[in-house]
Design a protein around this motif. Sequence first.
Motif, short mmCIF file in Angstrom:
data_model
loop_
_atom_site.label_atom_id
_atom_site.label_comp_id
_atom_site.label_asym_id
_atom_site.label_seq_id
_atom_site.Cartn_x
_atom_site.Cartn_y
_atom_site.Cartn_z
N TYR A 1 0.84 -1.19 0.00
CA TYR A 1 0.00 0.00 0.00
C TYR A 1 0.89 1.24 0.00
CZ TYR A 1 -4.07 -2.78 1.52
OH TYR A 1 -5.09 -3.69 1.62
N HIS B 1 3.53 -4.76 12.96
CA HIS B 1 2.21 -4.50 13.56
C HIS B 1 1.27 -5.67 13.23
CE1 HIS B 1 -1.18 -2.05 14.84
NE2 HIS B 1 -1.80 -2.40 13.73
N THR C 1 -5.89 -7.17 12.64
CA THR C 1 -7.09 -7.93 13.05
C THR C 1 -7.40 -9.07 12.09
OG1 THR C 1 -8.32 -6.18 11.96
CG2 THR C 1 -8.31 -6.15 14.35
N ARG C 2 -6.61 -9.23 11.03
CA ARG C 2 -6.82 -10.40 10.18
C ARG C 2 -5.63 -11.35 10.30
NH1 ARG C 2 -8.62 -11.65 5.95
NH2 ARG C 2 -10.33 -12.78 6.88
N ARG D 1 -15.09 -6.83 -5.24
CA ARG D 1 -14.48 -6.19 -4.07
C ARG D 1 -13.67 -7.24 -3.32
NH1 ARG D 1 -12.36 -2.94 -1.61
NH2 ARG D 1 -13.14 -1.26 -0.31
N LYS D 2 -12.90 -6.79 -2.34
CA LYS D 2 -12.11 -7.74 -1.53
C LYS D 2 -13.02 -8.78 -0.86
CE LYS D 2 -12.09 -4.76 2.54
NZ LYS D 2 -11.23 -4.21 3.58
N PHE E 1 -18.96 -12.09 10.79
CA PHE E 1 -18.61 -10.78 10.23
C PHE E 1 -17.64 -10.92 9.06
CE2 PHE E 1 -20.51 -9.45 14.19
CZ PHE E 1 -21.32 -8.42 13.74
N GLY F 1 -19.95 -8.46 7.47
CA GLY F 1 -18.83 -7.53 7.24
C GLY F 1 -19.05 -6.27 8.04
N MET F 2 -18.00 -5.47 8.06
CA MET F 2 -18.11 -4.23 8.83
C MET F 2 -18.08 -3.05 7.88
SD MET F 2 -16.32 -5.35 12.35
CE MET F 2 -15.42 -6.80 11.89
N GLY F 3 -17.05 -2.22 7.93
CA GLY F 3 -17.01 -1.09 7.02
C GLY F 3 -18.17 -0.14 7.25
N ARG G 1 -19.57 -5.02 -1.91
CA ARG G 1 -19.31 -6.22 -1.10
C ARG G 1 -20.49 -7.18 -1.19
NH1 ARG G 1 -15.41 -5.19 3.17
NH2 ARG G 1 -15.63 -7.41 3.66
N GLN H 1 -5.26 -8.98 17.87
CA GLN H 1 -3.92 -8.36 17.85
C GLN H 1 -3.03 -8.80 19.00
OE1 GLN H 1 -5.50 -4.16 17.43
NE2 GLN H 1 -4.02 -4.14 15.77
N CYS I 1 -7.24 -1.74 18.00
CA CYS I 1 -7.14 -0.37 17.51
C CYS I 1 -6.46 -0.37 16.14
CB CYS I 1 -6.33 0.42 18.54
SG CYS I 1 -5.92 2.05 18.03
N PRO J 1 -4.50 1.64 12.83
CA PRO J 1 -3.39 2.60 12.87
C PRO J 1 -3.84 4.07 12.86
CG PRO J 1 -3.08 0.98 11.12
CD PRO J 1 -4.46 0.80 11.63
N ALA K 1 -13.62 0.69 9.54
CA ALA K 1 -13.79 -0.28 10.63
C ALA K 1 -12.69 -1.32 10.75
CB ALA K 1 -15.16 -0.96 10.53
N HIS L 1 -12.64 -2.78 14.04
CA HIS L 1 -13.82 -3.55 14.46
C HIS L 1 -14.72 -2.81 15.45
CE1 HIS L 1 -12.08 -7.86 13.63
NE2 HIS L 1 -11.90 -7.03 12.62
C1 HEM Z 1 -3.06 1.31 7.10
C2 HEM Z 1 -3.58 0.86 6.01
C3 HEM Z 1 -4.99 0.37 5.87
C4 HEM Z 1 -5.85 0.73 4.90
C5 HEM Z 1 -5.60 1.69 3.78
C6 HEM Z 1 -7.08 0.00 5.12
C7 HEM Z 1 -8.19 0.12 4.33
C8 HEM Z 1 -9.38 -0.47 4.61
C9 HEM Z 1 -10.60 -0.19 3.93
C10 HEM Z 1 -10.78 0.78 2.77
C11 HEM Z 1 -11.57 -0.95 4.50
C12 HEM Z 1 -13.04 -0.98 4.15
C13 HEM Z 1 -13.31 -2.02 3.18
C14 HEM Z 1 -14.73 -2.09 2.73
O1 HEM Z 1 -15.65 -1.67 3.43
O2 HEM Z 1 -14.95 -2.63 1.65
C15 HEM Z 1 -10.96 -1.73 5.52
C16 HEM Z 1 -11.59 -2.66 6.31
C17 HEM Z 1 -10.95 -3.47 7.21
N1 HEM Z 1 -9.62 -3.46 7.51
FE1 HEM Z 1 -8.27 -2.12 6.87
N2 HEM Z 1 -6.93 -0.77 6.20
C18 HEM Z 1 -5.68 -0.59 6.70
C19 HEM Z 1 -5.14 -1.18 7.80
C20 HEM Z 1 -5.75 -2.18 8.48
C21 HEM Z 1 -5.22 -2.73 9.70
C22 HEM Z 1 -3.93 -2.30 10.40
C23 HEM Z 1 -6.07 -3.69 10.08
C24 HEM Z 1 -6.02 -4.46 11.33
C25 HEM Z 1 -5.72 -3.86 12.50
C26 HEM Z 1 -7.12 -3.76 9.08
C27 HEM Z 1 -8.18 -4.66 9.10
C28 HEM Z 1 -9.38 -4.42 8.45
C29 HEM Z 1 -10.61 -5.08 8.74
C30 HEM Z 1 -10.77 -6.25 9.70
C31 HEM Z 1 -11.59 -4.49 7.98
C32 HEM Z 1 -13.06 -4.80 8.01
C33 HEM Z 1 -13.43 -5.68 6.91
C34 HEM Z 1 -14.91 -5.73 6.68
O3 HEM Z 1 -15.45 -4.86 6.00
O4 HEM Z 1 -15.55 -6.65 7.13
N3 HEM Z 1 -6.89 -2.83 8.14
N4 HEM Z 1 -9.61 -1.42 5.56
#
Ligand code: HEM
Length: 552
Positions: A46, A84, A87-88, A164-165, A182, A206-208, A250, A378, A415, A417, A462, A465
Amino acid sequence: MYKYDENDRRIVLERAAQFKSQVERRLTGALKEEEFRPLRLQNGLYLQLHAYMLRVAVPYGLMSSTQMRMLSHIASKYDRGYGHMTTRQNIQFNWPKLDDVPSILDDLASVEMHAIQTSGNCIRNISADQFAGVIADEVVDPRPYAEIMRQWSTFHPEFAYLPRKFKFAFTGATTDRAAVQFHDIGFHALKNDAGEVGFKIYVGGGMGRTPMIGKVVSEFVPEKDLLLYTEAIMRVYNQFGRRDNKYKARIKILVHEMKLEEFTRRVEDEFTALLEEGGLPLDQAEIDRVAAYFVDPAYEDLPEKSASLDQNLADNRDFSFWYRQNVLTHKKTGYAIVNLSLKKPGVPPGDLTDVQMLAIADLADKYSFGEIRSTHEQNLVLADVRKDDLFDLWGALNASGFADPNIGTLQDMICCPGLDFCTLANARSIPIADKITSRFDDMDYLYDLGELKLKMSGCINACGHHHVGHIGILGVNKKGTELYQITLGGSAGDDASVGKIMGPGFDEDGIVPALEKILATYIDLREDGEEFLATYRRVGMTPFKETLYANH
Ligand code: HEM
Ligand code: SF4
């Protein structure tokens, strides 16, 4: 743990070599950033606020001590001395330089690790219960199935460009510790009345920005149909998922808009079509082959009771608190599961240094068959520790900073970043987490509060979480001011629920007092032995809101 065969090794090395050439072309300017972006994202790279960020896959949270040593080497040689945990169950490096990334990928490949599919619109790293295979309440060990799915989904050509992812999670225990409800697809491995293994499959969680709890698309898919049924789900999503709007792309939105009945009907049709096309069920020989990588380590036959443990528990109060809070019952007599806490005041949740990584690798070798696990909360786990060794291990963990007896307490917060690193953030989260963990550091008070899941995200995506925190905190930005909005009543467990927003947010100075009021209200209202979530569910939002906003 799964070991790569020649094909796995070759594929990962080839991928690293390809990326090296792509990076070289980017550095000479032959590739523009827009052209390079999809290539780097396919390799987990990224571009963040201050630097690149590399996300390394940790399939279902399992690592060897050798891999951990390599992560330590990468943290010290190419980063700023730390990594670091996410959460995944993955690990992220926050400061790699672009021209170093190919060397990092080579180093990772040398220990069977990579960053493939840790980003992009594909099936991402598969997560699972961190206690899989060792926990007493397990019905089916989900690791072989998670591994089969990993192999099936990595580079699956049909699902490399999904709308989407896409996130899978597995559990096989009576208590869900993998938040399967979730995930885009959550797999709950279980046995039917005849003792056959199958999966209850949740889809569309899912969250978001639109949090949703997964819906059950099948109560029991036999293990032989695991791949074909999943393929059927993926095909329906691939065909009907919204590609016109990123925010509606999603699978949760598809299932919601199409309605579960219609979605399920289409999945069943695809499944039948796959069988007619000659799709092969997962055969028992393949399940057995993969399961062989997850047989128990060479456990000794030990008695249930350890006299030295009992003596140390009686003699040492600190040790006994740690034992009560951070150690869990193992399925095998004479062994225990140990949680290593990565949470303490002054340290961003989930961070660990290169020196700590080395220490953990050594401890895993000495006490836990050379294996380490990462958790979606974490933290880390040493899964196979002899009860006789717990006191020594505790001493060593104290020395390296992982023995804070706070697992499951308010200090054990998740938490993301936030604004310190993330381009998408609306507010800082790490300094707020620090304010909170520093303020609530009286362990007697925390133990009295009981189990409390506090989770914070720096924006609506989110990653932290917050929707499923018993108490969630969401960073928002109102006219240039960072504010923190509180939600109550979320849960990622079997009793899944999405938290409700309390009201207007608080600024950086207001958030800790707000938490104090919420906790005091809980203490006032709780009945004997009642946990926070149960109290909230019994009394509802009103009394909390009344105390919190009394003077507003
Ligand atoms: C620092 C760079 C990061 C970026 C740019 C990023 C970006 C995103 C974005 C855009 C989403 C929303 C996805 C969606 O709704 O379709 C998301 C969800 C998520 N991210 Fe990150 N994230 C980052 C770091 C992290 C970190 C550090 C963690 C863990 C601590 C993490 C774990 C997750 C989880 C578990 C979701 C929720 C997935 C869901 O929608 O069910 N991400 N992230
Ligand atoms: S929740 Fe938002 S701020 Fe936090 S890491 Fe995810 S995208 Fe960044």
